[in-house]
Design a protein around this motif. Structure first.
Motif, PDB file in Angstrom:
ATOM      1  N   ALA A   1      -5.778  -2.240  -6.008  1.00 24.57           N
ATOM      2  CA  ALA A   1      -4.815  -1.406  -5.283  1.00 24.57           C
ATOM      3  C   ALA A   1      -5.178  -1.319  -3.803  1.00 24.57           C
ATOM      4  O   ALA A   1      -4.302  -1.334  -2.924  1.00 24.57           O
ATOM      5  N   LYS A   2      -6.464  -1.263  -3.505  1.00 24.66           N
ATOM      6  CA  LYS A   2      -6.912  -1.195  -2.113  1.00 24.66           C
ATOM      7  C   LYS A   2      -6.616  -2.508  -1.377  1.00 24.66           C
ATOM      8  O   LYS A   2      -6.139  -2.503  -0.231  1.00 24.66           O
ATOM      9  N   THR A   3      -6.892  -3.628  -2.021  1.00 27.59           N
ATOM     10  CA  THR A   3      -6.612  -4.930  -1.408  1.00 27.59           C
ATOM     11  C   THR A   3      -5.130  -5.067  -1.093  1.00 27.59           C
ATOM     12  O   THR A   3      -4.747  -5.536  -0.017  1.00 27.59           O
ATOM     13  N   LEU A   4      -4.304  -4.634  -2.016  1.00 28.02           N
ATOM     14  CA  LEU A   4      -2.863  -4.705  -1.816  1.00 28.02           C
ATOM     15  C   LEU A   4      -2.426  -3.835  -0.635  1.00 28.02           C
ATOM     16  O   LEU A   4      -1.542  -4.221   0.145  1.00 28.02           O
ATOM     17  N   PHE A   5      -3.042  -2.680  -0.483  1.00 27.35           N
ATOM     18  CA  PHE A   5      -2.723  -1.781   0.638  1.00 27.35           C
ATOM     19  C   PHE A   5      -3.036  -2.463   1.966  1.00 27.35           C
ATOM     20  O   PHE A   5      -2.267  -2.371   2.928  1.00 27.35           O
ATOM     21  N   CYS A   6      -4.165  -3.174   2.027  1.00 27.43           N
ATOM     22  CA  CYS A   6      -4.532  -3.896   3.252  1.00 27.43           C
ATOM     23  C   CYS A   6      -3.467  -4.935   3.600  1.00 27.43           C
ATOM     24  O   CYS A   6      -2.996  -5.007   4.741  1.00 27.43           O
TER      25      CYS A   6
ATOM     26  N   ILE B   1      -0.710  -4.962   6.986  1.00 27.11           N
ATOM     27  CA  ILE B   1      -0.668  -6.099   7.913  1.00 27.11           C
ATOM     28  C   ILE B   1       0.749  -6.688   7.946  1.00 27.11           C
ATOM     29  O   ILE B   1       1.292  -6.987   9.020  1.00 27.11           O
ATOM     30  N   ALA B   2       1.341  -6.851   6.776  1.00 31.75           N
ATOM     31  CA  ALA B   2       2.693  -7.418   6.692  1.00 31.75           C
ATOM     32  C   ALA B   2       3.721  -6.502   7.353  1.00 31.75           C
ATOM     33  O   ALA B   2       4.624  -6.977   8.063  1.00 31.75           O
ATOM     34  N   GLU B   3       3.586  -5.196   7.154  1.00 33.37           N
ATOM     35  CA  GLU B   3       4.523  -4.242   7.764  1.00 33.37           C
ATOM     36  C   GLU B   3       4.441  -4.305   9.291  1.00 33.37           C
ATOM     37  O   GLU B   3       5.470  -4.285   9.985  1.00 33.37           O
ATOM     38  N   ALA B   4       3.229  -4.384   9.818  1.00 32.10           N
ATOM     39  CA  ALA B   4       3.058  -4.456  11.275  1.00 32.10           C
ATOM     40  C   ALA B   4       3.669  -5.745  11.826  1.00 32.10           C
ATOM     41  O   ALA B   4       4.291  -5.741  12.899  1.00 32.10           O
ATOM     42  N   ALA B   5       3.519  -6.839  11.101  1.00 37.26           N
ATOM     43  CA  ALA B   5       4.081  -8.123  11.541  1.00 37.26           C
ATOM     44  C   ALA B   5       5.610  -8.073  11.583  1.00 37.26           C
ATOM     45  O   ALA B   5       6.237  -8.565  12.532  1.00 37.26           O
TER      46      ALA B   5
ATOM     47  N   ALA C   1       7.556   2.263  13.052  1.00 35.30           N
ATOM     48  CA  ALA C   1       8.492   2.681  12.004  1.00 35.30           C
ATOM     49  C   ALA C   1       8.232   1.925  10.711  1.00 35.30           C
ATOM     50  O   ALA C   1       8.269   2.514   9.617  1.00 35.30           O
ATOM     51  N   THR C   2       7.962   0.619  10.796  1.00 33.56           N
ATOM     52  CA  THR C   2       7.737  -0.171   9.582  1.00 33.56           C
ATOM     53  C   THR C   2       6.409   0.195   8.912  1.00 33.56           C
ATOM     54  O   THR C   2       6.334   0.286   7.683  1.00 33.56           O
ATOM     55  N   VAL C   3       5.373   0.418   9.706  1.00 31.97           N
ATOM     56  CA  VAL C   3       4.083   0.830   9.130  1.00 31.97           C
ATOM     57  C   VAL C   3       4.203   2.210   8.475  1.00 31.97           C
ATOM     58  O   VAL C   3       3.680   2.445   7.378  1.00 31.97           O
TER      59      VAL C   3
END
Length: 474
Positions: free
Chosen positions: A328-333, A337-341, A388-390
């Motif tokens: 779950a932690k790895t997925l959060f990371c 990153i994807a949201e910021a991109a 906003a996405t993050v």
């Protein structure tokens, strides 16, 4: 002991699972957002509708979000609960929660349709429909037909995450895309050669929603991990309470957006009337029409952000149920990153290509004031899309962890406290421009809170298997 379903969610590589679940979810949500956007594009380019039709579409849009809010509360909550139940090998809870979700969706959609039809005039007035007579006439015509399609729209939107929780994100995407294709085909036919105006745009939308709902019904009768039967459709109060609690964040994030839209659209009407240009009757609808277009682009960007996070709900829920907090932690990371991109890419587009974006919405048929205000709106209103996405990804991830309270609090803070207060306060000092400043200001303040939540969530996911995770989720 009976073997668990969907065990690959506990063993497959996180990146591969994220692609499998999030990409179809993103496509589904973007396509769903395109329903209203496609209507607006064709309406804007019809010279007999133009900015009046655009403004009318903006007036009605928040009312479709109310229907979406109820649908995603039921669907996302059920999706999270089913995923957690399958991870904990509780199949009985899984199929009963789906049956209850279907009943709730049908009942609530019928009630909402009735309310819309009975209280049409005051509702449209509340969202700025009476900015001028032409806009109100268009809004009334469009809203009547959209209201009739609410039961189909809500059923399709609620069923979508449930289908994903059964391990079929591609079918969920297919159901939504199929409906959107029908809408895209029928829109230009009804609006241009047949000259059906706002009614044509609405009927095309409803036709697509009917197809999505029909495909969803078919799938629910042929589920894989969960089998529905007559005993799935009894009303189980305790189960409803549990899955609705998990979906309340989705509801509040959408319904609070409606409250924010009401504030923005009313302030837009009020301060537009005080503007030297937009105070003139022939230009009065322009600020409302333009802000509606800008919010539609925001809707596309935020649909990608929500799709990234919502697609992860079954994966997070299953691994929390299986006590795999490391995954779950790895997925959060990966998610952050994807949201910021996504936010960075969207910001780059609105800052560099605002004139091209507004050109899609019939700018050539409008005055120079229309284009000038649109360019300024894109560049100011959406300048903090990366935050906003993050923020949105953080809200939904907390929901997937079963942290409904934390997720709800920061979501409400963004949309109600900042999203309503700032559009009311800032125009007092900056006029119509203050309305544009309110959106990025709200995202900056919310991100300050989100940073604290993100750090605390990481700490909890590093702790002992059950620490910091609600008992219901484990």
């Amino acid at each position: 002991m009976e073997q668990k379903e969907n065990t690959y969610l506990e063993t497959e590589k996180i990146g591969r699972l994220m692609r499998k679940y999030s990409v179809p979810c993103i496509i589904s949500l973007v396509v769903a957002a395109l329903y209203n956007i496609v209507d607006q594009i064709f309406i804007a380019n019809a010279d007999y509708l133009g900015s009046y039709g655009n403004a009318a579409n903006t007036v009605v849009f928040p009312l479709t979000v109310v229907a979406l809010a109820i649908a995603v509360m039921i669907g996302d909550g059920c999706c999270a609960f089913v995923s957690i139940s399958l991870g904990a090998n509780k199949k009985e809870d899984a199929h009963r929660s789906i049956g209850n979700a279907i009943l709730l969706c049908i009942g609530s959609s019928v009630i909402l349709t009735a309310l819309y039809l009975i209280f049409m005039e005051p509702i449209l007035t509340l969202f700025g429909g009476k900015v001028n007579a032409e806009t109100y006439a268009c809004a009334r015509e469009y809203f009547f037909w959209i209201a009739l399609g609410v039961p189909f729209y809500m059923f399709g939107q609620a069923a979508n995450p449930i289908i994903r929780s059964d391990g079929s994100p591609k079918f969920a995407m297919l159901a939504t895309v199929s409906g959107a294709v029908v809408n895209i085909i029928l829109d230009p036919i009804f609006i241009f050669p047949l000259k059906m105006g706002m009614m044509g745009a609405a009927v095309a939308t409803v036709a697509g929603q009917v197809l999505t709902a029909a495909l969803s019904v078919w799938y629910l009768c042929h589920m894989k991990a969960v089998r529905l039967g007559k005993h799935s459709f009894g009303l189980w109060g305790k189960l409803m309470k549990k899955f609705l609690a998990l979906g309340i964040t989705s509801f509040l994030s959408q319904i609070s957006l409606v409250v924010s839209m009401a504030a923005v659209q009313n302030m837009c009407t009020k301060y537009g009337a005080l503007d030297e240009i937009f105070g003139q009757p022939e230009y009065a609808q322009i600020p409302l029409a333009v802000l509606g277009i800008v919010m539609k682009f925001f809707q596309i960007a935020i649909s990608i952000a929500v799709g990234l996070a919502a697609g992860c709900i079954p994966v997070v829920g299953y691994n929390i149920g299986a006590k795999r907090k490391d995954r779950a932690k790895t997925l959060f990371c990966y998610l952050l990153i994807a949201e910021a991109a996504v936010g960075a890419a969207a910001t780059l587009i609105v800052e560099c290509l605002p004139q091209q974006l507004i050109g899609i919405f019939g700018a050539r048929n409008e005055s120079a004031y229309y284009t000038a205000f649109a360019v300024k709106s894109f560049r100011i209103y959406l300048c903090m899309l990366i935050l906003a996405t993050v923020n949105k990804g953080t809200f939904i991830y907390l929901q997937a962890l079963g942290k409904a309270v934390e997720s709800t609090v920061i979501s409400l803070t963004r949309e109600v406290i900042f999203g309503v207060a700032l559009p009311i306060i800032l125009p007092v000092f900056f006029g119509l421009n203050g309305l544009l400043y309110s959106f990025p200001a709200a995202d900056i303040l919310t991100f300050a809170i989100a940073v604290f939540i993100i750090r605390r969530t990481y700490t909890e996911l590093n702790a002992a298997p059950d620490a910091g995770i609600p008992k219901e989720a484990v």
